[in-house]
Write a protein that holds these residues in place. Structure first.
Motif, PDB file in Angstrom:
ATOM      1  N   GLN A 327       0.821  -1.207   0.000  1.00 21.25           N
ATOM      2  CA  GLN A 327       0.000   0.000   0.000  1.00 21.25           C
ATOM      3  C   GLN A 327       0.864   1.271   0.000  1.00 21.25           C
ATOM      4  O   GLN A 327       0.344   2.370   0.198  1.00 21.25           O
ATOM      5  N   GLN A 329       2.856   2.127   2.218  1.00 18.46           N
ATOM      6  CA  GLN A 329       2.954   2.638   3.584  1.00 18.46           C
ATOM      7  C   GLN A 329       4.166   2.048   4.279  1.00 18.46           C
ATOM      8  O   GLN A 329       4.535   0.900   4.041  1.00 18.46           O
ATOM      9  N   ARG A 330       4.746   2.805   5.200  1.00 19.15           N
ATOM     10  CA  ARG A 330       5.774   2.245   6.065  1.00 19.15           C
ATOM     11  C   ARG A 330       5.117   1.351   7.110  1.00 19.15           C
ATOM     12  O   ARG A 330       3.944   1.508   7.440  1.00 19.15           O
ATOM     13  N   THR A 348       3.827  -9.745   8.723  1.00 22.59           N
ATOM     14  CA  THR A 348       2.777  -8.730   8.820  1.00 22.59           C
ATOM     15  C   THR A 348       2.427  -8.100   7.479  1.00 22.59           C
ATOM     16  O   THR A 348       1.424  -7.408   7.383  1.00 22.59           O
ATOM     17  N   PRO A 397      -0.505   1.781  -5.127  1.00 20.08           N
ATOM     18  CA  PRO A 397      -1.580   2.662  -5.573  1.00 20.08           C
ATOM     19  C   PRO A 397      -1.129   4.125  -5.698  1.00 20.08           C
ATOM     20  O   PRO A 397      -0.301   4.612  -4.921  1.00 20.08           O
ATOM     21  N   THR A 400       0.063   7.010  -3.011  1.00 16.86           N
ATOM     22  CA  THR A 400       0.402   6.458  -1.693  1.00 16.86           C
ATOM     23  C   THR A 400       1.858   6.714  -1.324  1.00 16.86           C
ATOM     24  O   THR A 400       2.149   7.286  -0.274  1.00 16.86           O
ATOM     25  N   ARG A 403       2.681  10.371  -0.792  1.00 18.29           N
ATOM     26  CA  ARG A 403       2.267  10.896   0.511  1.00 18.29           C
ATOM     27  C   ARG A 403       3.155  10.360   1.635  1.00 18.29           C
ATOM     28  O   ARG A 403       3.466  11.071   2.591  1.00 18.29           O
ATOM     29  N   GLU A 406       6.402  12.335   1.452  1.00 18.44           N
ATOM     30  CA  GLU A 406       6.184  13.727   1.842  1.00 18.44           C
ATOM     31  C   GLU A 406       6.019  13.855   3.356  1.00 18.44           C
ATOM     32  O   GLU A 406       6.605  14.715   4.010  1.00 18.44           O
ATOM     33  N   PHE A 407       5.215  12.931   3.930  1.00 17.18           N
ATOM     34  CA  PHE A 407       4.996  12.935   5.375  1.00 17.18           C
ATOM     35  C   PHE A 407       6.305  12.680   6.113  1.00 17.18           C
ATOM     36  O   PHE A 407       6.645  13.370   7.074  1.00 17.18           O
ATOM     37  N   PRO A 418       7.973  10.346  13.847  1.00 20.47           N
ATOM     38  CA  PRO A 418       6.894  10.111  14.821  1.00 20.47           C
ATOM     39  C   PRO A 418       6.211   8.760  14.644  1.00 20.47           C
ATOM     40  O   PRO A 418       5.642   8.234  15.587  1.00 20.47           O
ATOM     41  N   LEU A 419       6.274   8.175  13.457  1.00 22.58           N
ATOM     42  CA  LEU A 419       5.575   6.908  13.231  1.00 22.58           C
ATOM     43  C   LEU A 419       6.283   5.729  13.886  1.00 22.58           C
ATOM     44  O   LEU A 419       5.675   4.925  14.569  1.00 22.58           O
ATOM     45  N   PHE A 420       7.579   5.614  13.653  1.00 20.31           N
ATOM     46  CA  PHE A 420       8.254   4.398  14.095  1.00 20.31           C
ATOM     47  C   PHE A 420       9.535   4.646  14.887  1.00 20.31           C
ATOM     48  O   PHE A 420      10.252   3.721  15.206  1.00 20.31           O
TER      49      PHE A 420
END
Lengths: 516, 516
Positions: A327, A329-330, A348, A397, A400, A403, A406-407, A418-420
């Protein structure tokens, strides 16, 4: 949980040969017999202790049993002692002489705290305690055996410079562990280099066992354990030169037979998510010891445990990259120990991932170190001046990956993840073209694995039944036993560390065991 | 893989009582003895077939054995037949009479195709074949027993209307399955309602067994299997009124003892990720049958298998919501079967999640159906006019949830979900305040689980050893056996369906087995 189509080769034993052929399935090596313990009537040889499997664990066990005065038979299925112990280094700590010499602050308690946290939710507390407390002494033992350790300290994972003796081989620096215990380098690296460092290291251990008096019987294919009528393991039946020989162990039999990654039926049953990974184990790791133990009533533990290696380190700069799923995503801090990255990808993310890098993070493609991986280097999935093109190139996609980058860059500019919570020293906005996506899916790259589940043992290495009662006369060490690093693996070198330390413990305990 | 602190109660048996008390650990029920098979010298009763466990599987087994003319003893540990079979419905297909009456297109091949795809990567092909082919006949059998099925068709999961007989209880409509096999409703629902529908359904099955002649011996606590000297299971020793009684099974002994969710030691060893979930099983599901089977040489299969229920459905409108992890990211199509949602939360997201809804997606909080869940309804984590406030309210990193919702809405406006392919009928931009985040973390809500791993059996329900050889005289059905829905669960009602169908097969085969 991804659908992989109907014909994946799992449950092959339940399919007719025709269907298996249709599916392009390769026949599994025929596992040696293990299911039915025998009662032997006469013995071809009698010993105090028998060790099945002459890898590092078996060598350590034989060494200590011999030093304790026991007579010892070592059996190995191989025609030469060619078992491959993967790593060329030991996970040790608690204040080893090398740690002290290099001013690395560590105590048994600090090591214990880290390992307990690292192996949640069900850490093997008793074994972790023994491992943490005996590590310094075990290091001395290895040195005394003649293993030459490097003398330089390295401040991260994957040292590429020569002469390094101590580095971070596990997750000590990762969040949240770095806040739970003081990060200490615990990867103890011998100064052995070249194509076969792991093998040379093993050879040193095998030689030490031989010098202590071990005369391994090679090309001896263990078939079944022998049980006495009162339920004690009293020996083993093995095929030698085409004949079945019965060998008696008066005090104890030690299984040191390794994992089961090469038994595809067992993989399908216990670790099916890893069916697409390549077994890193030597071919003889077919779970014979697991099955032989089961057949005499041993309990199995964490049979779903396995490690898969996301094999794209070093260089360190790659930790600056973003590992993304189907997706875009990280899903993990990219500076994780590479066995943890592999585990996350397989367990996962359905085995699908890419590593996205900018030019400085990519570094030099030729720098891909590790001689055994020389011809299995990075595979470029896409390279382009913009992330949008990378996004299309790897088929995630629309919008994805853009973003995600960029984030990430937004916070990375402040040194934050901040995510991981990637370690700030690896956090940097990915802005410098060209951008590169390296393949990181199980099906696309060399993605080795080995199994971690095994026979239930206590910290004395006695094999236990389902009621936690020891099976008299039976011990197990190395990957045939469930250990500290089960069900996953965030401390590289602990297979070697655990295998040899608990191998020693097994040798001592078997030699001291009551005589039949 | 998240660190849950050092004191989580796992490996409690390895901790001193003091440490366990410190950790707030509740003592596990003391498991009955199972480790050492006995040789019985005299028998207190002799039968053709013995069934241990009087739930639906055991009842079906006893029924068929009796109908085949065998003498049958049924033992149950409970003081009344109070085993809880969770579901009140059966997963069946392949063209049952009810499917045909309601014009649902299905064939054994279509059902087989779906199940093979749904249970990748290692589907139990042989059992799936039998289950798909025998489903229509099994439905007739259930009807003949007097189970009243509803007569209305429902076009989605979770029927709330009365009288529904057939609905989507599994993942048939989800991507990619809807493209692999024709989606067919296979949840066959009896028209039993009220607080104890599952229990009443079970009672019907138990009564049928009793009418066929079964006279269960209750409060009979099986202790160990009895083995003949030639390695055949020939009976069981059970505590009855404080005395050990030996019961002989001349033809076969059938284990129907359920799962092991209530044995915290076994959960810590085999499914440690689920230690924070609440066992849905009755207290007697302590894995006795697993351990008794292991003790006579049975192999275990997929012991990591477990189902956890994300318990927030219906109403259906909730499927319009976004399930997000600790990073504010989606990770699954929210219209998945709720057992699959639970599995994903526990296994891939460390147990942490929230369900984010706008006003129409939330629907009526009081609509939370399912009488047994009446006092365990949704828990609001945050409610606010903007997503930004929800983001702060649930504590995910700044800008994450906002971007997730914005991205989702962008494509949802076109009816698309490029990330996870949620069924378009549930895809709608979330734009209408107030927004609500419901708690969905394991630690925050009622999040039940049960175990799926068990003894290895073949499609004849014979228990197998690690070499796939049947253990003479031993059969296993229901959750003590590894089955179709192992290691996870995307076909609600298949525990009831498998349990009763393979229970019947066990009864027939045990009755026809050679007499000792």
């Amino acid at each position: 949980m991804a659908n992989k189509g109907e014909m994946n080769g799992a449950r092959r034993r339940l399919l007719g040969a025709g269907v298996a052929a249709l599916a392009g399935v390769i026949a599994a090596p025929r596992p040696a017999r293990a299911g039915h313990p025998a009662h032997a009537r006469r013995w071809d040889g009698e010993f105090d202790v028998i060790v099945v499997g002459f890898g590092v664990s078996g060598a350590a066990a034989a060494y200590e049993a011999l030093k304790a005065g026991a007579t010892v038979l070592v059996l190995d299925r191989g025609s030469a002692a060619a078992n491959e112990s993967h790593g060329g280094y030991f996970y040790l700590g608690g204040g080893t002489a090398l740690q002290r010499a290099l001013k690395v602050e560590d105590t048994p308690e600090n090591m214990y705290k880290f390992l307990i946290a690292a192996y949640q939710p069900a850490p093997a507390e008793d074994k972790i305690r023994v491992y943490s407390e005996r590590s310094p002494e075990h290091y001395e033992w290895l040195v005394k055996l003649g293993i030459p350790f490097g003398e330089r300290l390295f401040d991260d994972a994957w040292p590429t410079a020569a002469g390094v003796g101590l580095y971070f081989s596990g997750e000590e620096q990762s969040w949240p562990y770095r806040e739970i215990a003081v990060p200490a380098q615990r990867g103890h690296m011998p100064s052995l280099t070249g194509l076969v460092a792991g093998k040379r290291l093993q050879q040193l251990l095998l030689d030490a066992a031989r010098e202590a008096g071990a005369t391994p019987l090679l090309a001896a294919d263990a078939q079944t354990l022998a049980m006495s009528t009162d339920g004690r393991v009293e020996g083993v039946l093995a095929l030698v030169d085409g004949k079945t020989r019965a060998f008696r162990a008066h005090r104890g039999l030690i299984l040191a037979t390794g994992g089961f990654a090469n038994n595809r039926d067992m993989v399908a049953i216990h670790t099916p998510q890893f069916l697409d990974n390549t077994p890193i184990d030597v071919g003889s790791n077919d779970g014979w010891g697991h099955r032989a133990g089961e057949a005499v009533g041993a309990a199995l533990e964490r049979m779903d445990g396995a490690v898969a290696y996301f094999n794209l380190y070093p260089p360190l700069s790659r930790k600056q990259g973003l590992l993304v799923n189907a997706q875009g995503q990280r899903f993990i801090h990219e500076d994780a120990y590479y066995g943890k990255l592999g585990y996350a990808i397989v367990r996962t993310q359905g085995g699908v991932a890419h590593l996205v890098l900018d030019a400085p993070a990519l570094g030099d493609l030729n720098e891909m170190a590790g001689p055994r991986r020389a011809n299995r280097g990075p595979v470029i999935a896409a390279q382009a001046p913009t992330i949008a093109e990378i996004e299309r190139g790897i088929g995630v996609p629309e919008q994805t990956l853009q973003r995600t980058v960029e984030f990430y860059n937004h916070f990375a500019a402040k040194g934050e993840d901040p995510l991981f919570h990637k370690n700030p020293k690896h956090v940097r906005p990915l802005t410098q073209p060209p951008f590169t996506a390296l393949k990181a899916s199980v099906k696309d790259v060399y993605f080795p694995f080995f199994t971690m589940g095994g026979l239930r043992t206590n910290a004395r290495t006695e094999v236990l039944d389902s009621e936690d009662k020891p099976i008299a006369g039976l011990f197990a060490v190395g990957r045939v036993a469930a250990g500290i690093s089960t069900p996953y693996y965030v401390t590289s070198g602990s297979s070697m560390g655990e295998g040899t330390l608990f191998g020693r413990i097994a040798g001592v305990n078997a030699a001291a065991n009551g005589r039949v």
